[in-house]
Design a protein around this motif. Structure first.
Motif, PDB file in Angstrom:
ATOM      1  N   LEU D  66      41.178  51.915  38.380  1.00 44.69           N
ATOM      2  CA  LEU D  66      40.517  51.147  39.442  1.00 44.69           C
ATOM      3  C   LEU D  66      39.902  49.871  38.881  1.00 44.69           C
ATOM      4  O   LEU D  66      39.970  48.811  39.504  1.00 44.69           O
ATOM      5  CB  LEU D  66      39.456  52.016  40.119  1.00 44.69           C
ATOM      6  N   SER D  70      41.760  46.614  40.119  1.00 46.49           N
ATOM      7  CA  SER D  70      40.915  45.812  41.000  1.00 46.49           C
ATOM      8  C   SER D  70      40.902  44.378  40.516  1.00 46.49           C
ATOM      9  O   SER D  70      41.100  43.434  41.281  1.00 46.49           O
ATOM     10  CB  SER D  70      39.480  46.351  41.007  1.00 46.49           C
ATOM     11  N   ASP D  74      42.531  41.525  42.649  1.00 47.65           N
ATOM     12  CA  ASP D  74      41.629  40.465  43.098  1.00 47.65           C
ATOM     13  C   ASP D  74      42.138  39.110  42.637  1.00 47.65           C
ATOM     14  O   ASP D  74      42.255  38.161  43.402  1.00 47.65           O
ATOM     15  CB  ASP D  74      40.216  40.676  42.525  1.00 47.65           C
ATOM     16  N   PHE D 129      41.206  52.460  47.522  1.00 49.49           N
ATOM     17  CA  PHE D 129      41.723  51.295  46.811  1.00 49.49           C
ATOM     18  C   PHE D 129      43.047  50.827  47.401  1.00 49.49           C
ATOM     19  O   PHE D 129      43.256  49.645  47.675  1.00 49.49           O
ATOM     20  CB  PHE D 129      41.900  51.607  45.325  1.00 49.49           C
ATOM     21  N   TRP D 133      44.006  47.316  49.304  1.00 51.16           N
ATOM     22  CA  TRP D 133      45.114  46.494  48.810  1.00 51.16           C
ATOM     23  C   TRP D 133      46.117  46.206  49.940  1.00 51.16           C
ATOM     24  O   TRP D 133      46.493  45.070  50.196  1.00 51.16           O
ATOM     25  CB  TRP D 133      45.789  47.228  47.646  1.00 51.16           C
TER      26      TRP D 133
END
Lengths: 216, 216, 216, 216
Positions: D66, D70, D74, D129, D133
């Motif tokens: 994660l 992430s 991002d 998550f 996404w």
DNA sequence: AATGAATGAGTATTCATTCAT
DNA sequence: TATGAATGAATACTCATTCAT
């Protein structure tokens, strides 16, 4: 069918091929990591056939050992300088062996470790080899005795085993990783000199045996 | 949190229990046939806990060896008659060890076979033990030297290792089944006498060291 | 010596017995909880013999997978209605697989998880199977293309892999516990319709492919 | 004693140190070969403390995943060129991920293999998550829809999952050693183009979306 | 909260050796 | 003699996780 002679030769060939194959593999990969099937394959025979020629994997080690060491030892005696001081002659004989192992540490180690503790069935062969070796060393010592280099009352047989003991302990210490080869050589020289001194004539104190030794 | 002493003591206890358990089992069933789980069970700990104290089964052998031999060697020095001839003193020291092994052939064999070829990680402990042993033998020899029993120029350190080499070779020959214990004793005596002779004063030929030896 | 046919047949039989035994056990207890010894016992052979036929436990999984999926896939093509709309044909093919896994979730999971990350040595077999599967899907698509159901310029190979990708992602999502089987079916249908749409003739807007779809 | 804020911060710090340590170790030695004790040591905490922050070793993998993903995701959205053709935008987003894994194959593999089959307790985090996404991908698609780049009736959500499915299948094929990274890229581009085509306006046949693509 | 000593389950795989053919 | 398929015994060690302090 085939004439006995030929059959004999076939067997002999196969035996030699097996020992050669085992030797090759043991050197390349070490004893433990070599499987009997690999040896059989390398010798070009079936996996089961191998055990017609070597009852045991340990047998293979003994066979290779006897082959190798016989050569090395024979050679060491052939290249011996009978005119040299006894200490140098013995160092020559023992160095030949450690030099040989230095070329094949992977094989020297199992030799030194296993062969003293081999299965009963294989001991006679080992004993015979050792006896022959010791006898030849004793003969070298005997000659030195006859030249008056060592005491007339010295026991050549005892000197042979005792110098061998000195050698063998250092050989194992080296192969076991406890001392370096240089240390083995230095220690062995001193130990042999000491051992021989115990059998050396001391009538004239200054007459001590001279040889190319390291002065401590 | 817990008083350091207690936790320490617990660990110490557990360690001792493990070595004792291993020793018991090794003697009873031999090294190879003893499983680590058996040792753990006998020590009253979990199978995994064992490996917190001995990283390897080989470790157990080394631990047991060090425990046993330390005792035997310590004892051999404590019972040593410093007034006896040097040869007898040395025979006393080495006999203590072979006598000990004679009581436990099953354990003596792996000792003699494995410990010279132990994993690198365990060599320092072995080395330290051997060094201490050799030092103590050298001290005995040194005392004899100061008494004038052997030559003033003799190297006690070299004599210690060299007599040990004589012993070790015969010990292995015996444990390996090549010679009997009687032969070991006879050969060792002769070999030690020879070795010491090399370091013995010869000023007065008749002054040869007397000791209860076998006359061949 | 023995007729090649017989020996061959024996090996074949043994191989089949092993795969059958593994399959039985994997289904009953799951892959992880099945031991190789259990498989050997169930197949009526020695523990070591197993590894003459499967070099690895993973091998067994691959062997079972290939056996099962080959059957399922073969069957899915045999029961295919070549006259149905392409979307329905594809759904038929993929549903056969998920329906099969639904009957054996315990086995489907390791299949989906492990087989994409199998040891190199086993990849060729997997690759061959997948290639054959993809080829057959592509042939189905190709036929639809020749019927004019999809665009003349469409790439059947690409469509095969792409529809498979849609299937595989949902299959894993389902087996991994992220979505229900119902959701898998609904999503797959929509995704396949979308994928096919990219290769569908749009000359006449109203001519959209009709198939029994869920209206969201 | 300590103000709540400080205690919180301590916890936070420890948590971060753990994840950082795990990441470092996983990258260096791979997930499987890293032990939880190593992670604890690297994080400077006790072996037991680790499990106050991660109930399971798998937890650590999820945490690292994660954290890493992430950032990567991002970043991929931040560097997105909203004016580029949709196909290029999606390729940008997915390439960011495969490029990241290419830098850490040792870690990418367990990610791809394990995370789809994670313990139930860890699924919510994964789901969240993934949902985030997917939502962001859908937003990108939605913007393209509003620009008229794709059909007004297109389902952005479905397109997001479907393009992701195309990506994920190739990612696994690559990480599993079935295809090269180059193949992954080529196939992905074609598959995405196909998928988007299914949602693309065809009113004016010549108006096909142009993007820097490989012409087959 | 933190520790770290203790736990114990868990098993694939190798390989020397045999023996039916 | 030769084969090679079949055998099956045999076990150290790791490591995630717990729990008493």
């Amino acid at each position: 069918m085939a004439p006995g002679g030929l059959r004999e030769r076939n067997k002999r060939d196969k035996h030699d091929r097996i020992v050669a194959a085992a030797r090759r593999l043991f050197r390349r990969q070490g004893f433990e990591r070599t499987t009997t099937q690999q040896v059989a394959a390398e010798a070009g025979i079936g996996a089961g056939t191998l055990f017609l020629y070597a009852r045991t994997k340990e047998d293979l080690l003994v066979m290779v050992f006897l082959l190798e060491l016989s050569r090395v030892v024979d050679d060491s005696f052939e290249t011996l300088d009978g005119a040299a001081p006894l200490l140098d002659q013995l160092l020559h004989l023992y160095d030949a062996v450690s030099r040989h192992h230095a070329r094949n540490l992977a094989l020297g180690r199992p030799f030194a470790k296993e062969l003293m503790f081999v299965h009963e069935a294989r001991r006679p062969a080992m004993r015979a080899f050792m006896a022959g070796w010791m006898r030849r060393i004793a003969e070298v010592i005997e000659r030195a005795r006859q030249h008056g280099e060592i005491d007339a009352g010295a026991d050549a047989r005892l000197l042979a085993t005792s110098t061998f003991a000195q050698f063998f302990f250092r050989l194992q210490s080296w192969l076991g990783g406890y001392i370096t080869r240089a240390r083995l050589e230095a220690e062995l020289r001193d130990a042999l000199r000491l051992t021989l001194a115990g059998a050396t004539l001391h009538r004239r104190p200054g007459r001590r045996n001279r040889s190319k030794t390291t002065k401590r």
